[in-house]
Scaffold this motif. Structure first.
Motif, short mmCIF file in Angstrom:
data_model
loop_
_atom_site.label_atom_id
_atom_site.label_comp_id
_atom_site.label_asym_id
_atom_site.label_seq_id
_atom_site.Cartn_x
_atom_site.Cartn_y
_atom_site.Cartn_z
N ILE A 1 8.57 0.36 -4.34
CA ILE A 1 7.32 -0.31 -4.03
C ILE A 1 6.53 0.55 -3.05
O ILE A 1 7.01 0.83 -1.94
N ARG A 2 5.33 0.94 -3.48
CA ARG A 2 4.51 1.84 -2.67
C ARG A 2 3.46 1.05 -1.90
O ARG A 2 2.85 0.12 -2.43
N CYS A 3 3.23 1.44 -0.64
CA CYS A 3 2.19 0.82 0.19
C CYS A 3 1.03 1.80 0.36
O CYS A 3 1.25 2.97 0.67
N LYS A 4 -0.20 1.30 0.15
CA LYS A 4 -1.40 2.10 0.37
C LYS A 4 -2.28 1.43 1.41
O LYS A 4 -2.46 0.21 1.39
N LYS A 5 -2.84 2.21 2.33
CA LYS A 5 -3.71 1.68 3.36
C LYS A 5 -5.15 2.13 3.09
O LYS A 5 -5.40 3.28 2.73
N TYR A 6 -6.10 1.19 3.27
CA TYR A 6 -7.51 1.47 3.05
C TYR A 6 -8.29 1.11 4.31
O TYR A 6 -7.78 0.49 5.25
N ASP A 7 -9.58 1.52 4.30
CA ASP A 7 -10.46 1.12 5.39
C ASP A 7 -10.46 -0.40 5.54
O ASP A 7 -10.10 -1.13 4.61
N ARG A 8 -10.97 -0.87 6.70
CA ARG A 8 -11.08 -2.30 6.98
C ARG A 8 -9.71 -2.98 7.06
O ARG A 8 -9.56 -4.16 6.75
N ASP A 9 -8.68 -2.19 7.43
CA ASP A 9 -7.33 -2.74 7.61
C ASP A 9 -6.81 -3.43 6.36
O ASP A 9 -6.16 -4.48 6.42
N LEU A 10 -7.11 -2.84 5.22
CA LEU A 10 -6.59 -3.36 3.95
C LEU A 10 -5.34 -2.60 3.56
O LEU A 10 -5.24 -1.39 3.80
N MET A 11 -4.41 -3.29 2.95
CA MET A 11 -3.21 -2.63 2.45
C MET A 11 -2.91 -3.17 1.06
O MET A 11 -3.00 -4.38 0.81
N VAL A 12 -2.57 -2.27 0.17
CA VAL A 12 -2.22 -2.63 -1.20
C VAL A 12 -0.78 -2.23 -1.44
O VAL A 12 -0.36 -1.13 -1.04
N ILE A 13 -0.01 -3.11 -2.05
CA ILE A 13 1.34 -2.75 -2.45
C ILE A 13 1.42 -2.78 -3.97
O ILE A 13 0.81 -3.64 -4.61
N GLU A 14 2.12 -1.82 -4.52
CA GLU A 14 2.27 -1.76 -5.97
C GLU A 14 3.67 -1.28 -6.33
O GLU A 14 4.26 -0.45 -5.63
N THR A 15 4.18 -1.82 -7.40
CA THR A 15 5.48 -1.39 -7.91
C THR A 15 5.29 -0.15 -8.76
O THR A 15 4.60 -0.20 -9.79
N VAL A 16 5.86 0.97 -8.31
CA VAL A 16 5.69 2.23 -9.04
C VAL A 16 6.88 2.54 -9.93
O VAL A 16 6.82 3.43 -10.76
N TYR A 17 7.98 1.83 -9.71
CA TYR A 17 9.11 1.96 -10.64
C TYR A 17 9.86 0.64 -10.68
O TYR A 17 10.19 0.05 -9.65
N LYS A 18 10.11 0.17 -11.89
CA LYS A 18 10.92 -1.02 -12.11
C LYS A 18 11.71 -0.80 -13.38
O LYS A 18 11.14 -0.42 -14.40
N PRO A 19 13.03 -1.00 -13.36
CA PRO A 19 13.83 -0.76 -14.56
C PRO A 19 13.43 -1.71 -15.68
O PRO A 19 13.13 -2.88 -15.45
N THR A 20 13.39 -1.19 -16.88
CA THR A 20 13.04 -2.00 -18.04
C THR A 20 14.11 -1.89 -19.10
O THR A 20 14.81 -0.88 -19.20
N GLY A 21 14.25 -2.94 -19.89
CA GLY A 21 15.19 -2.91 -21.01
C GLY A 21 16.63 -2.88 -20.60
O GLY A 21 17.49 -2.43 -21.34
N ILE A 22 16.92 -3.35 -19.37
CA ILE A 22 18.30 -3.33 -18.87
C ILE A 22 18.78 -4.74 -18.67
O ILE A 22 18.10 -5.58 -18.10
N SER A 23 19.97 -5.02 -19.17
CA SER A 23 20.61 -6.31 -18.90
C SER A 23 21.51 -6.12 -17.70
O SER A 23 22.51 -5.43 -17.77
N PHE A 24 21.09 -6.71 -16.56
CA PHE A 24 21.81 -6.46 -15.32
C PHE A 24 23.05 -7.31 -15.23
O PHE A 24 23.01 -8.44 -14.77
N GLY A 25 24.17 -6.77 -15.72
CA GLY A 25 25.46 -7.43 -15.55
C GLY A 25 26.05 -7.00 -14.23
O GLY A 25 25.35 -6.57 -13.33
N LYS A 26 27.34 -7.06 -14.12
CA LYS A 26 28.01 -6.63 -12.89
C LYS A 26 27.73 -5.15 -12.67
O LYS A 26 28.02 -4.33 -13.53
N PRO A 27 27.07 -4.77 -11.54
CA PRO A 27 26.72 -3.37 -11.33
C PRO A 27 27.95 -2.48 -11.35
O PRO A 27 28.99 -2.83 -10.82
N VAL A 28 27.80 -1.35 -12.00
CA VAL A 28 28.89 -0.37 -12.07
C VAL A 28 28.40 0.90 -11.40
O VAL A 28 27.29 1.34 -11.64
#
Length: 584
Positions: A145-172
């Motif tokens: 999750i990336r944080c970006k700061k802008y003028d006027r004390d604004l901050m934007v957060i965005e997900t830049v990587y999220k796993p897809t197509g994975i069935s999260f069973g017991k982590p190995v």
């Protein structure tokens, strides 16, 4: 035009983006507002993981799933390996997580926690392409999750990587290498249930495999042991109903111990409301019976009990080093390597087991490990990092100690080495005193002191080359062997010179002024093998007492007070004594 831009809707002027530095202030602001930013419920912050690090945030996600939030604070830091490590740590500490949940949210049913979706969120100003690439191949529930700061004390957060197509069973746990077909088959194999509840046993390593042994000598292979975890021979472990690894305890079974046939179970001690309970691994608290009045049990220690939950015995804690974990590392096909130097094009390493030094080419831009740490290598790839150099330097594999005497000046501890060089002692404990003989590693980190026979503080480091006798090696001389105690009655001002000079040849020197009261001198004589009298620096009364009362050990009289001259006399006298003993 590439990417998104932010505008003020009234003026249609672009709001400028600024780089954000994840300093303590920004980090705390984000941490304090995580519940609204990420829709999580915070359980603990800055939690001590026991890995010489603190976990930034432990939380429950929106799906009632266990979650760790890690902050990327360094610009060139690579977070992928750290995230994988702490996801393993989270899964391997289910009981601890459940207790933290019940402490924060009393009355919550921990059975409803969705461990299938356990994950890690990494929050930072940006992430490298290598982080994303690595995580896409690892296949774990890890988000960037990336944080970006802008003028006027604004901050934007965005997900830049999220796993897809994975069935999260017991982590190995996966190594950062390509997965073979055999490993893929292991992931899909069916487990055989061998007990009705989780159980505690001790580890045995045989033929390159880790086994768990229970009372009654029942034994089974430990399954799903994470890549980042090593086990020592006889270390207590918790496994589930399928013998899948759950937790490693810092207690062990003595090598020479013969297990009583009365032992029905091993259990963890739980102190609660001034009463003592046990947990046999199934999260059920049972009253511990018949505890001897002279036994004081610690919370979370390991005990053995009979079929009626009567106390039988407790087991000792142990701090592990390379001696205790080497067999486990080799069973996994790992090599432990000490980081000597980090260069632009690679790292200079030393094989912990063999002492062989070698160079490993790699791009060191953005690496997370540091010099004096230990890399765990599998087929040449870094799969884990051990942060404490003492894991290596306090093991019998290390043989590069340097000895000297302690000097204290302006609140700093120095070591005057045998070579004459004077260095600052890194990580010097407060109990060091001038004149003590101490030893450091090749980077001048404090390793220990020679026991001078006096009571030391409880945290004094006294050299123990192996915490577990199975791994104790005798083929390598890791420290100077002190063979005799020499008492020098002379000038105390030369004490450091005497100690250093004699230590080179295996003599431990105790120096007293020749004018000290005889009662003090006679007290030291009890542990002395040889007495040296500097004739120009002793009272007439003490000289007379030496000649009259010291009759059972050798006495050397020296008109010189120089350290080298005294050493020569001690060596010459010892050679004469050997000749006399041989003649007899």
């Amino acid at each position: 035009m590439e990417g998104a831009r932010l505008f003020d809707i009234k003026t249609f002027k672009q709001i400028t983006e600024h780089s954000i530095y994840m300093d303590g202030t920004i980090k705390d602001k984000i941490k304090n507002n995580l519940e609204s930013l990420l829709n999580v419920r915070i359980i603990e912050t800055d939690f001590d993981s026991g890995e010489n690090e603190k976990v930034d945030v432990i939380a429950l996600g929106s799906d009632n799933n266990p979650l760790i939030v890690l902050f990327k604070t360094a610009q060139n830091e690579s977070v992928a390996a750290r995230a994988v490590f702490y996801l393993d740590w989270l899964v391997n500490n289910k009981n601890l997580f459940n207790k933290l949940v019940q402490k924060t949210f009393p009355g919550m049913n921990v059975d409803g926690i969705d461990w299938q979706k356990a994950g890690v969120c990494c929050v930072g100003s940006d992430f490298s392409k290598y982080d994303r690439y690595m995580l896409s191949h690892v296949g774990r529930n890890i988000e960037l999750i990336r944080c970006k700061k802008y003028d006027r004390d604004l901050m934007v957060i965005e997900t830049v990587y999220k796993p897809t197509g994975i069935s999260f069973g017991k982590p190995v746990s996966l190594s950062l290498t390509a997965t073979s077909n055999a490993e893929q088959n292991n992931k899909t194999k069916k487990y055989i249930k061998v007990s009705q509840t989780p159980r505690i046993g001790y580890c045995q390593i045989e033929d390159g495999k880790h086994y768990v042994v229970f009372p009654g000598k029942e034994k089974g292979e430990i399954l799903d042991l994470p890549v980042s975890i090593y086990l020592a021979q006889n270390q207590f472990v918790l496994v589930d109903e399928y013998n899948r690894f759950q937790y490693a305890f810092s207690y062990w079974l003595n090598d020479n111990e013969i297990l009583s046939s009365n032992i029905a179970s091993f259990a963890v001690v739980v102190l609660k409301d001034s009463e003592i309970f046990i947990d046999k691994g199934d999260n059920v608290l049972l009253k511990l019976n018949n505890i001897p009045p002279n036994v004081q049990l610690r919370d979370k220690s390991i005990v053995s009990v009979d079929s009626n939950n009567n106390f039988l015995r407790f087991y000792k804690p142990v701090k592990h080093n390379a001696d205790s974990f080497m067999m486990s590392a080799k069973a996994k096909g790992h090599t432990l390597a000490f980081v000597l130097k980090i260069l632009d094009n690679g790292v200079l390493l030393r094989d912990v087991e063999t002492g062989r030094e070698f160079f490993k080419e790699m791009d060191t831009d953005g690496i997370t490990f540091k010099e004096q740490q230990i890399l765990c290598l599998h087929e040449g790839n870094v799969v884990h990092t051990l942060t404490s150099c003492k894991f290596y330097t306090l093991s019998s594999y290390y043989d590069k100690f340097e000895y000297g005497t302690v000097e204290i000046k302006d609140g700093l501890a120095f070591l005057k080495k045998l070579s004459g060089e004077i260095v600052i002692i890194n990580d010097a404990p407060d109990y060091l005193k001038p004149g003590q003989v101490a030893y450091v590693d090749e980077n001048n980190n404090f390793c220990g002191i020679e026991d001078d026979g006096e009571a030391q503080e409880t945290d004094t480091v006294k050299r123990n080359v192996s915490n577990i006798s199975t791994f104790k090696r005798v083929s390598k001389k890791e420290r100077i062997e002190v063979t005799k105690q020499v008492l020098i009655l002379g000038n105390k001002a030369y004490e450091n010179s005497y100690k250093l000079c004699l230590l080179k040849f295996g003599y431990k020197a105790e120096v007293l002024e020749g004018f000290e009261p005889w009662a003090k001198i006679s007290n030291v004589l009890r542990d002395t093998d040889v007495v040296v009298v500097v004739t120009s620096h002793i009272s007439h009364d003490n000289m007379w007492r030496v000649k009259k009362e010291i009759t059972d050990i050798p006495v050397i009289y020296s008109e010189f007070d120089g350290a080298n001259r005294i050493l020569e006399k001690v060596i010459a006298a010892e050679n004469n004594w050997k000749e006399v003993r041989t003649a007899r």
